[in-house]
Design a protein around this motif. Structure first.
Motif, PDB file in Angstrom:
ATOM      1  N   ARG A 232       1.235  49.966  57.854  1.00  0.00           N
ATOM      2  CA  ARG A 232       0.931  49.414  58.535  1.00  0.00           C
ATOM      3  C   ARG A 232       0.501  49.831  60.117  1.00  0.00           C
ATOM      4  NH1 ARG A 232       5.233  47.375  58.385  1.00  0.00           N
ATOM      5  NH2 ARG A 232       4.433  44.902  58.404  1.00  0.00           N
ATOM      6  N   PHE A 237      -0.134  43.595  63.011  1.00  0.00           N
ATOM      7  CA  PHE A 237       0.914  42.536  62.742  1.00  0.00           C
ATOM      8  C   PHE A 237       1.048  42.751  60.472  1.00  0.00           C
ATOM      9  CE2 PHE A 237       2.739  39.212  60.300  1.00  0.00           C
ATOM     10  CZ  PHE A 237       4.250  39.132  61.373  1.00  0.00           C
TER      11      PHE A 237
ATOM     12  N   GLY B  90       9.485  38.179  55.051  1.00  0.00           N
ATOM     13  CA  GLY B  90       8.306  37.642  55.883  1.00  0.00           C
ATOM     14  C   GLY B  90       7.806  38.937  57.004  1.00  0.00           C
ATOM     15  N   ILE B  91       8.392  39.821  57.776  1.00  0.00           N
ATOM     16  CA  ILE B  91       7.340  40.110  58.904  1.00  0.00           C
ATOM     17  C   ILE B  91       7.195  42.266  58.049  1.00  0.00           C
ATOM     18  CG2 ILE B  91       7.703  41.386  61.375  1.00  0.00           C
ATOM     19  CD1 ILE B  91      10.130  39.660  61.665  1.00  0.00           C
ATOM     20  N   ASP B  92       7.505  42.918  57.882  1.00  0.00           N
ATOM     21  CA  ASP B  92       7.396  43.764  56.796  1.00  0.00           C
ATOM     22  C   ASP B  92       6.391  43.182  56.058  1.00  0.00           C
ATOM     23  OD1 ASP B  92       6.367  46.301  56.514  1.00  0.00           O
ATOM     24  OD2 ASP B  92       8.797  46.540  55.895  1.00  0.00           O
ATOM     25  N   LEU B  93       6.971  42.813  54.045  1.00  0.00           N
ATOM     26  CA  LEU B  93       5.607  42.161  53.744  1.00  0.00           C
ATOM     27  C   LEU B  93       5.001  41.482  53.965  1.00  0.00           C
ATOM     28  CD1 LEU B  93       8.138  43.680  50.345  1.00  0.00           C
ATOM     29  CD2 LEU B  93       6.734  44.944  51.828  1.00  0.00           C
ATOM     30  N   PHE B  94       5.304  40.569  54.558  1.00  0.00           N
ATOM     31  CA  PHE B  94       4.604  39.622  54.638  1.00  0.00           C
ATOM     32  C   PHE B  94       4.695  38.202  53.748  1.00  0.00           C
ATOM     33  CE2 PHE B  94       1.361  35.946  56.680  1.00  0.00           C
ATOM     34  CZ  PHE B  94       2.467  36.130  58.294  1.00  0.00           C
TER      35      PHE B  94
END
Lengths: 265, 194
Positions: A232, A237, B90-94
């Motif tokens: 990241r 994002f 949901g956020i980290d690995l999308f």
């Protein structure tokens, strides 16, 4: 001016510099605390930056203790925009100022036995509150093979964003090795030693299964506890794919020709 | 003491409210995804320990009304566990399912975390009065013993995730040991008397 991508030393157009605010407040510098915010809070008021000198010894013809100015002043400061990839899976793009490490090392005339270079960070309990906690075996030690140290990409940095380094970024003098995980780029250097044998770096000493001597950025060799395939970028994002040797493969892959990078991680 | 449950409910929502406040009006720091995920994980673990502390604290303080908070704190633990899992997936690995599966099978601390979640699911599902009645008190109690392995796995999940500074997971481990040790001690005493 920052070196253009065409010169082969810089990041690509895809790499916008990470904001100064982020580069100077999100730091791993355990001597000043293990939380990312700690160094920016505790280091600036405690770390005494002057006078600063570096002791150089080991396998070389001209060892000695040199004041920081005498070490850097004879050389021309260069600007380098480098990607920085942390072993934890995040990355930044940082505009550094510094001098190529190789040019600094040459004046000490390493002899034929010098195969490696070992670096040591200051370890002063009075200035570094983190030393009271034995998370690592202080002082922090890092090492490079001599050819890695002499490589033109390897930088001894004294500044970033056109300003002198801040304490939390490893002032007044730190290493920057852009194709290796960030922990190789040792901060606040007080000692440089040429050696015949491979140094044991602090993270390798702490956990040799997870952190090796080479620690080249490599999306194909996972850290045992997390994947290194993606990262990241701070400020972004979605994760992006991690590049082999952090995108510097054209310049550095030849250093490791014939080596099994799974074994030499 | 009619205020106790609604008050506890509101307090239990404060950590989430604070996170949303920071997301909306303040700052989540340099690495927001990491901040959110770690914050929710911390609170999941804290609520698990709070839920496990309700009964001992009730007995130590002699305040029987606390028993009414046990189910709610347990469900809040599950709530924060779900938010933690959701932020990771949901956020980290999308929603990169391949990366998720690789993590689950390859990374020990994630494997343990996932097992802990799976252990908590039947507990959350059987926390209604109807389910308790249907299962019967003894079976329900036996099933809900799963909260102990789940908590141990939760603390282990945190412990194995940190790089070198184990002080924070150590605090959770000590608190959990006290809460589990106290129960084992009581169990041993009762067994002796019997």
């Amino acid at each position: 001016t920052l070196l253009a991508a065409g010169q082969g030393l810089a990041a690509t157009s895809d790499d916008a510099p990470t904001p100064f605010e982020a580069v100077t407040t999100y730091n791993n510098y355990y001597e000043f605390g293990t939380a990312k915010e700690d160094p920016a809070v505790t280091a600036p008021s405690r770390l005494k930056l002057a006078p600063w000198s570096v002791a150089v010894d080991g396998e070389c013809a001209k060892p000695g203790t040199v004041a920081l100015d005498d070490l850097i002043k004879p050389l021309k400061l260069e600007e380098r925009l480098y990607r920085m990839r942390c072993v934890e899976g995040w990355s930044m793009v940082i505009p550094w100022q510094g001098v190529p490490l190789g040019q600094v090392l040459k004046r000490f005339e390493p002899n034929s036995k010098a195969k490696y270079v070992e670096f040591t960070t200051l370890a002063d309990k009075a200035q570094m509150p983190g030393l009271r906690v034995p998370v690592l075996d202080w002082p922090y030690v890092e090492g490079l093979r001599l050819d890695e140290a002499m490589h033109p990409l390897t930088l001894l940095a004294t500044g970033l964003y056109g300003k002198d380094l801040l304490a939390q970024n490893g002032a007044p003098l730190r290493l920057v090795v852009p194709w290796k995980y960030g922990f190789k780029s040792i901060k606040s250097i007080v000692r440089i030693r040429f050696s015949e044998t491979q140094p044991v770096n602090s993270w390798q000493k702490a956990n040799s299964r997870e952190y090796g001597f080479y620690s080249n950025v490599n999306p194909e060799v996972d850290h045992p506890r997390w994947s290194q395939a993606s990262e990241r970028r701070i400020g972004e994002f979605r994760r992006r794919k991690t590049l082999m040797f952090n995108g510097y493969a054209d310049q550095v892959a030849s250093l490791y020709a014939g080596m099994d990078l799974r074994v030499n991680y | 003491m009619r205020w106790l449950k609604p008050a506890a409910f509101a307090v239990a929502l404060l950590p989430l409210a604070w996170l949303l406040w920071r997301a909306g009006f303040g700052s989540l720091g340099v690495n927001p995804v990491e901040t959110i995920n770690r914050y929710l994980g911390d609170w999941a673990l804290r609520f698990l320990l709070i839920a496990l502390a309700v009964t001992p604290v009730r007995q130590w303080t002699g305040w029987p009304a606390l028993a009414r908070l046990r189910r709610m704190t347990g469900l809040f633990a599950f709530f924060y566990v779900c938010l933690h899992l959701a932020s990771y997936v949901g956020i980290d690995l999308f929603f990169d399912w391949a990366a998720l599966w690789a993590d689950v099978v390859k990374r020990n601390y994630i494997t343990l975390g996932m097992i802990a979640v799976l252990l908590l699911v039947p507990l959350a599902l059987t926390s209604t009065n109807g389910m308790i009645r249907r299962l019967g008190g003894a079976r329900w109690r036996r099933l809900h013993l799963l909260v102990f392995p789940a908590s141990i796995l939760g603390v282990a999940h945190f412990w194995m995730m940190v790089k070198a500074d184990i002080r924070e997971p150590l605090v959770y481990a000590v608190v959990l040991s006290v809460l589990l040790g106290w129960r084992l001690w009581g169990f041993a005493r009762r067994a002796q008397r019997a």
